[in-house]
Design a protein around this motif. Structure first.
Motif, PDB file in Angstrom:
ATOM      1  N   ALA A 114       0.856  -1.180  -0.038  1.00 19.30           N
ATOM      2  CA  ALA A 114       0.069  -0.103  -0.091  1.00 19.30           C
ATOM      3  C   ALA A 114       0.708   1.307   0.021  1.00 19.30           C
ATOM      4  CB  ALA A 114      -1.000  -0.110   1.239  1.00 19.30           C
ATOM      5  N   GLN A 115       1.873   1.182   0.664  1.00 19.50           N
ATOM      6  CA  GLN A 115       3.022   2.275   0.783  1.00 19.50           C
ATOM      7  C   GLN A 115       3.888   2.687  -0.588  1.00 19.50           C
ATOM      8  OE1 GLN A 115       2.859   4.636   3.447  1.00 19.50           O
ATOM      9  NE2 GLN A 115       3.961   5.811   1.975  1.00 19.50           N
ATOM     10  N   ALA A 116       3.825   1.464  -1.000  1.00 16.06           N
ATOM     11  CA  ALA A 116       4.597   1.699  -2.280  1.00 16.06           C
ATOM     12  C   ALA A 116       3.554   2.231  -3.660  1.00 16.06           C
ATOM     13  CB  ALA A 116       5.146   0.318  -3.042  1.00 16.06           C
ATOM     14  N   GLU A 117       2.578   1.711  -3.350  1.00 17.31           N
ATOM     15  CA  GLU A 117       1.420   2.489  -4.319  1.00 17.31           C
ATOM     16  C   GLU A 117       1.349   3.919  -3.877  1.00 17.31           C
ATOM     17  OE1 GLU A 117      -2.850   0.493  -5.956  1.00 17.31           O
ATOM     18  OE2 GLU A 117      -2.708   0.942  -3.721  1.00 17.31           O
ATOM     19  N   ILE A 118       1.307   4.271  -2.655  1.00 14.89           N
ATOM     20  CA  ILE A 118       1.178   5.765  -2.482  1.00 14.89           C
ATOM     21  C   ILE A 118       2.318   6.458  -2.896  1.00 14.89           C
ATOM     22  CG2 ILE A 118       1.058   7.432  -0.623  1.00 14.89           C
ATOM     23  CD1 ILE A 118      -0.590   5.479   0.928  1.00 14.89           C
ATOM     24  N   ASP A 119       3.520   5.825  -2.897  1.00 16.32           N
ATOM     25  CA  ASP A 119       4.837   6.401  -3.189  1.00 16.32           C
ATOM     26  C   ASP A 119       5.113   6.535  -4.490  1.00 16.32           C
ATOM     27  OD1 ASP A 119       4.987   6.983  -0.330  1.00 16.32           O
ATOM     28  OD2 ASP A 119       6.464   5.296  -0.028  1.00 16.32           O
ATOM     29  N   GLY A 120       4.373   5.593  -5.341  1.00 16.17           N
ATOM     30  CA  GLY A 120       4.808   5.366  -6.943  1.00 16.17           C
ATOM     31  C   GLY A 120       5.884   4.740  -6.903  1.00 16.17           C
ATOM     32  N   ALA A 121       6.487   3.891  -5.765  1.00 18.48           N
ATOM     33  CA  ALA A 121       7.454   3.151  -5.845  1.00 18.48           C
ATOM     34  C   ALA A 121       7.339   1.848  -6.686  1.00 18.48           C
ATOM     35  CB  ALA A 121       8.146   2.854  -4.698  1.00 18.48           C
ATOM     36  N   PRO A 122       8.343   1.322  -7.461  1.00 22.00           N
ATOM     37  CA  PRO A 122       7.986  -0.005  -8.064  1.00 22.00           C
ATOM     38  C   PRO A 122       8.114  -1.143  -6.965  1.00 22.00           C
ATOM     39  CG  PRO A 122      10.238   0.950  -8.556  1.00 22.00           C
ATOM     40  CD  PRO A 122       9.539   1.999  -7.857  1.00 22.00           C
ATOM     41  N   ALA A 123       7.166  -2.022  -7.188  1.00 20.29           N
ATOM     42  CA  ALA A 123       7.164  -3.272  -6.373  1.00 20.29           C
ATOM     43  C   ALA A 123       6.350  -4.206  -6.819  1.00 20.29           C
ATOM     44  CB  ALA A 123       6.271  -2.625  -5.046  1.00 20.29           C
ATOM     45  N   GLN A 140       3.388 -19.445  -0.246  1.00 17.75           N
ATOM     46  CA  GLN A 140       4.107 -18.429   0.289  1.00 17.75           C
ATOM     47  C   GLN A 140       3.995 -16.926  -0.272  1.00 17.75           C
ATOM     48  OE1 GLN A 140       8.127 -19.247   1.948  1.00 17.75           O
ATOM     49  NE2 GLN A 140       7.895 -21.271   0.671  1.00 17.75           N
ATOM     50  N   LEU A 141       4.167 -15.873   0.347  1.00 17.19           N
ATOM     51  CA  LEU A 141       3.998 -14.565  -0.282  1.00 17.19           C
ATOM     52  C   LEU A 141       5.018 -13.651   0.308  1.00 17.19           C
ATOM     53  CD1 LEU A 141       1.929 -12.655  -1.614  1.00 17.19           C
ATOM     54  CD2 LEU A 141       1.183 -11.822   0.699  1.00 17.19           C
ATOM     55  N   CYS A 142       5.728 -12.949  -0.804  1.00 21.71           N
ATOM     56  CA  CYS A 142       6.705 -11.754  -0.592  1.00 21.71           C
ATOM     57  C   CYS A 142       6.603 -10.463  -1.319  1.00 21.71           C
ATOM     58  CB  CYS A 142       8.140 -12.647  -0.753  1.00 21.71           C
ATOM     59  SG  CYS A 142       8.846 -13.895   0.203  1.00 21.71           S
ATOM     60  N   LEU A 143       7.189  -9.572  -1.008  1.00 18.50           N
ATOM     61  CA  LEU A 143       7.117  -8.340  -1.736  1.00 18.50           C
ATOM     62  C   LEU A 143       8.440  -7.760  -1.855  1.00 18.50           C
ATOM     63  CD1 LEU A 143       5.138  -5.897  -2.710  1.00 18.50           C
ATOM     64  CD2 LEU A 143       5.583  -4.953  -0.590  1.00 18.50           C
ATOM     65  N   ASN A 144       8.879  -7.311  -3.185  1.00 16.11           N
ATOM     66  CA  ASN A 144      10.126  -6.662  -3.657  1.00 16.11           C
ATOM     67  C   ASN A 144       9.531  -5.335  -3.839  1.00 16.11           C
ATOM     68  OD1 ASN A 144      11.701  -5.436  -5.297  1.00 16.11           O
ATOM     69  ND2 ASN A 144      12.713  -7.363  -6.096  1.00 16.11           N
ATOM     70  N   VAL A 145      10.384  -4.572  -2.842  1.00 15.93           N
ATOM     71  CA  VAL A 145      10.145  -3.238  -3.030  1.00 15.93           C
ATOM     72  C   VAL A 145      11.328  -2.409  -3.699  1.00 15.93           C
ATOM     73  CG1 VAL A 145       9.557  -1.106  -1.699  1.00 15.93           C
ATOM     74  CG2 VAL A 145       8.670  -3.111  -0.843  1.00 15.93           C
ATOM     75  N   GLY A 146      11.296  -2.029  -4.872  1.00 15.50           N
ATOM     76  CA  GLY A 146      12.173  -1.132  -5.359  1.00 15.50           C
ATOM     77  C   GLY A 146      13.406  -1.844  -5.741  1.00 15.50           C
ATOM     78  N   GLY A 147      13.358  -3.135  -5.689  1.00 19.92           N
ATOM     79  CA  GLY A 147      14.541  -3.987  -5.996  1.00 19.92           C
ATOM     80  C   GLY A 147      15.650  -3.803  -4.784  1.00 19.92           C
ATOM     81  N   GLU A 148      15.304  -3.280  -3.799  1.00 16.38           N
ATOM     82  CA  GLU A 148      16.113  -2.984  -2.717  1.00 16.38           C
ATOM     83  C   GLU A 148      16.175  -3.899  -1.491  1.00 16.38           C
ATOM     84  OE1 GLU A 148      15.704   1.084  -1.893  1.00 16.38           O
ATOM     85  OE2 GLU A 148      16.928   1.752  -3.725  1.00 16.38           O
ATOM     86  N   ARG A 149      14.850  -4.546  -1.243  1.00 14.47           N
ATOM     87  CA  ARG A 149      14.564  -5.131  -0.178  1.00 14.47           C
ATOM     88  C   ARG A 149      13.252  -5.967  -0.372  1.00 14.47           C
ATOM     89  NH1 ARG A 149      10.406  -2.641   3.583  1.00 14.47           N
ATOM     90  NH2 ARG A 149       9.480  -0.895   2.661  1.00 14.47           N
TER      91      ARG A 149
END
Length: 345
Positions: A114-123, A140-149
């Motif tokens: 949700a935060q990535a969506e608000i920030d316009g960050a790739p995820a 299992q479920l994972c999320l890549n945020v900006g290719g950094e974490r």
């Protein structure tokens, strides 16, 4: 309107049982495109996969099976041919729909999405299905945020952790299947950022539709009495000192800019600023004669190429003979949505 990720985070936090349903692949015409998502609860749904027979089947499977045994399912729909038409599946394409039971511990993943969506960050969301017989961890479920974490934990081959972190787009395009595990990557689809310059009556109506269509809207005006969250619920409101001294809003080639300042008084100032940002969509309200005069001044006095000026959507909106603020807003947002769904080459 809350994003589906924010809604899911709240349900996870409350411990409310629900199923995450998402179209994970698509070929041809289907009720909605790949990436569409819906939450299925015991007695309600949030969002939609397009209605009709497909959605009814997804809801039935979610409630009759996934909510009970917590096992993931992938449903296959072929909407071509006589048999499909008899079942109410008439679009003609094929698609796959993932159904997964959401655990309370997925809350942090959904909050981060949700935060990535608000920030316009790739995820990217990763759905990981273990199809080995007798697996004690089928989903299992994972999320890549900006290719950094990565948000969320993965139990399995650590090579896949590296792939999820460094090559999410490759996984999204090709998919991965190894050791009996299927990896599905899905772009979070960061909410498109819209800057709405002017806080008048038409802007109010435009903002309502834009928020409901999933845009991250920032309203900009120099009047606090007009530019506030009471008038623009669900929007960010930026009260500026002067349109002649525009702050450096982070608009870019993926942004949408709509210009409708009061009495057109500051349209030229905003347009000058917006042309330098080169947004994906740039629209301005006004008559053709007013537009032509403004373009001529910007071309002759300030050197803006006429080709660049003529690419601005002005008069803004589709030609539906709109008159009232609400009708004009429908016209404007219809054009915006047309651009949003236009294939990007």
């Amino acid at each position: 309107m809350k994003s589906i990720f924010a809604e899911a985070a709240e349900l996870c936090a409350a411990g409310t049982p629900f199923v995450w349903a998402s179209i994970i692949s698509q070929d041809g015409s289907t009720p909605r495109s790949a990436g569409s998502r819906m939450l299925v609860l015991e007695d309600s749904i949030l969002s939609t996969l397009g209605g009709g027979g497909m959605e009814a089947g997804v809801m039935a499977m979610a409630r009759d099976s996934v909510l009970k045994d917590r096992m993931p399912r992938i449903m296959h729909y072929d909407m071509s041919g006589t048999e499909a038409a008899t079942a109410g599946l008439i679009c003609g394409g094929v698609c796959e729909v993932l159904l997964a039971y959401m655990l309370p511990e997925y809350r942090n993943i959904m909050e981060a999405a949700a935060q990535a969506e608000i920030d316009g960050a790739p995820a990217w969301l990763f759905y990981i299905l273990d199809e080995n017989p007798g697996s004690d961890l089928p989903f299992q479920l994972c999320l890549n945020v900006g290719g950094e974490r990565l948000v969320g934990s993965f139990r399995g081959n650590q090579n896949f952790v590296r792939q999820m972190l460094l090559n999410p787009i490759r996984v999204a395009i090709h998919g991965d299947m190894a050791e009996g595990m299927r990896f599905i990557a899905q772009d979070v689809g960061s909410a498109p950022r819209m800057y709405l310059f002017g806080a008048g009556h038409v802007s109010c109506e435009v903002a309502k539709i834009a928020v409901n269509c999933g845009f991250n809207v920032t309203v900009v005006d120099d009047r606090e009495d007009f530019c506030n969250t009471d008038r623009f619920p669900g929007c960010g409101c930026a009260v500026i000192e002067s349109f002649q001294r525009m702050p450096d809003f982070p608009a870019d080639g993926a942004s949408y800019v709509i210009i409708m300042t009061r009495g057109h008084s500051y349209d030229k100032d905003v347009l000058r600023w917006a042309l330098g940002k080169k947004p994906y969509y740039l629209g301005m309200i006004g008559s053709k004669s007013k537009r032509d005069t403004l373009y001529r001044k910007l071309n002759e006095e300030e050197g803006f190429p006429m080709e660049q000026l003529q690419a601005v959507c002005c008069p803004i909106g589709l030609g539906i003979h709109a008159e009232t603020p609400a009708e004009i807003a429908v016209s404007v947002m219809a054009e915006v949505i047309q651009h949003r769904r236009m294939p990007k080459i």
